[in-house]
Design a protein around this motif. Sequence first.
Motif, mmCIF file in Angstrom:
data_model
loop_
_atom_site.group_PDB
_atom_site.id
_atom_site.type_symbol
_atom_site.label_atom_id
_atom_site.label_comp_id
_atom_site.label_asym_id
_atom_site.label_seq_id
_atom_site.Cartn_x
_atom_site.Cartn_y
_atom_site.Cartn_z
ATOM 1 N N SER A 203 0.823 -1.219 0.000
ATOM 2 C CA SER A 203 0.000 0.000 0.000
ATOM 3 C C SER A 203 0.852 1.261 0.000
ATOM 4 O O SER A 203 0.520 2.255 -0.666
ATOM 5 N N GLU A 204 1.970 1.238 0.731
ATOM 6 C CA GLU A 204 2.866 2.398 0.736
ATOM 7 C C GLU A 204 3.456 2.620 -0.654
ATOM 8 O O GLU A 204 3.540 3.752 -1.142
ATOM 9 N N GLY A 205 3.844 1.528 -1.296
ATOM 10 C CA GLY A 205 4.400 1.623 -2.647
ATOM 11 C C GLY A 205 3.382 2.127 -3.649
ATOM 12 O O GLY A 205 3.707 2.905 -4.555
ATOM 13 N N ILE A 206 2.130 1.678 -3.504
ATOM 14 C CA ILE A 206 1.063 2.125 -4.413
ATOM 15 C C ILE A 206 0.830 3.622 -4.254
ATOM 16 O O ILE A 206 0.671 4.357 -5.239
ATOM 17 N N ASN A 207 0.828 4.106 -3.004
ATOM 18 C CA ASN A 207 0.634 5.543 -2.765
ATOM 19 C C ASN A 207 1.767 6.363 -3.359
ATOM 20 O O ASN A 207 1.540 7.428 -3.959
ATOM 21 N N LYS A 208 2.992 5.867 -3.234
ATOM 22 C CA LYS A 208 4.148 6.569 -3.808
ATOM 23 C C LYS A 208 4.061 6.578 -5.328
ATOM 24 O O LYS A 208 4.301 7.606 -5.977
#
Length: 346
Positions: A203-208
């Motif tokens: 999820s953090e990677g998707i937001n970035k």
Amino acid sequence: MENIVSIKNQELEITLQKKIDLKTKPLGSLGDLEHLAFKIGCIQNTETPKISNPTIVVFAGDHGIAKKGEVNPFPQEVTAQMVYNFINGGAAINVLTKTNGINLKVVDAGVNHNFENNLNIINSKTVFGTKNYQDEPAMTLQQCQDAMEKSGNIISQIHSEDCNTIGFGEMGISNTSSASLLMAYFMNKPIAECVGSGTGLNSEGINKKSSILSEVFKKHKPQNSKEALATFGGFEIAMLCGAILKAAELKMVIVIDGFIVSSALLAAQAINKNVLDYCIFAHNSNEQGHTKILDFLNSKPLLSLGLRLGEGTGAALAIPLLKASVDFLNNMASFESARVSGEIEK
């Protein structure tokens, strides 16, 4: 490449539907298989359609943004490594095409690697991958046009080898980013609604990824479909677009795979709406944007298996259903030929 005619033929449609309805079964009881047989008959303009030498073409290309590693968990080198896997027969698409008796072609659309000439690969490289669209358009308009024309020539050659059914796959680290940008452009959606996990972002990677691609989208203002394809696309996506257009022009049955191939179709149908007449949607990918593309195109996929691999794997799984649909249409008895009583009139 844009001379694509509609498959609309009211007389044939009536004949096909009557032929389907008079098979020895309750009306509509073969469900989507009936719709599939009907559509293939319309595409081929015949009451006796057939699937000849089905082929899947996998286009591979590299993306400039992948070099930074900000939107992709795998390094750019994986694209070339996977192409070798395709050539050596070790990938999922190799297994599935072999299982289902489907021809497989692999195309170097723009991989950042020099492949030897003696390998079983179609060398159609324009350059060694795209530019980074964080800084400049991914490719020039001329490069995009060249890629589309090259893929059109590949499809023409395959068609000349008695192939009337073609599916498409792709390989390219970061190509879900390109697909998300193209989806946002053609569907007028916010980037956040188009971005998914790709090859496995959390999820953090998707937001970035979403934040980075939002900035890219704001930076560029393409004025038309081909300019958008050149600005945001990969060479494999540009070649997919050209291949889809040429296949429709040749009146082939086109099996659309997942998110990346569908993003190329968005560009193709913006260039010529009639291309959709020739498309059959293999499956609903687990990449979140794909369901929205299918809804936008008002299209129902044949399968929903939670796939998000790419490579054309969904298309390889769907082609046997195409074969089954034309076989029932051509070989199943009618009530009259089998001397079976039909439905009682009320």
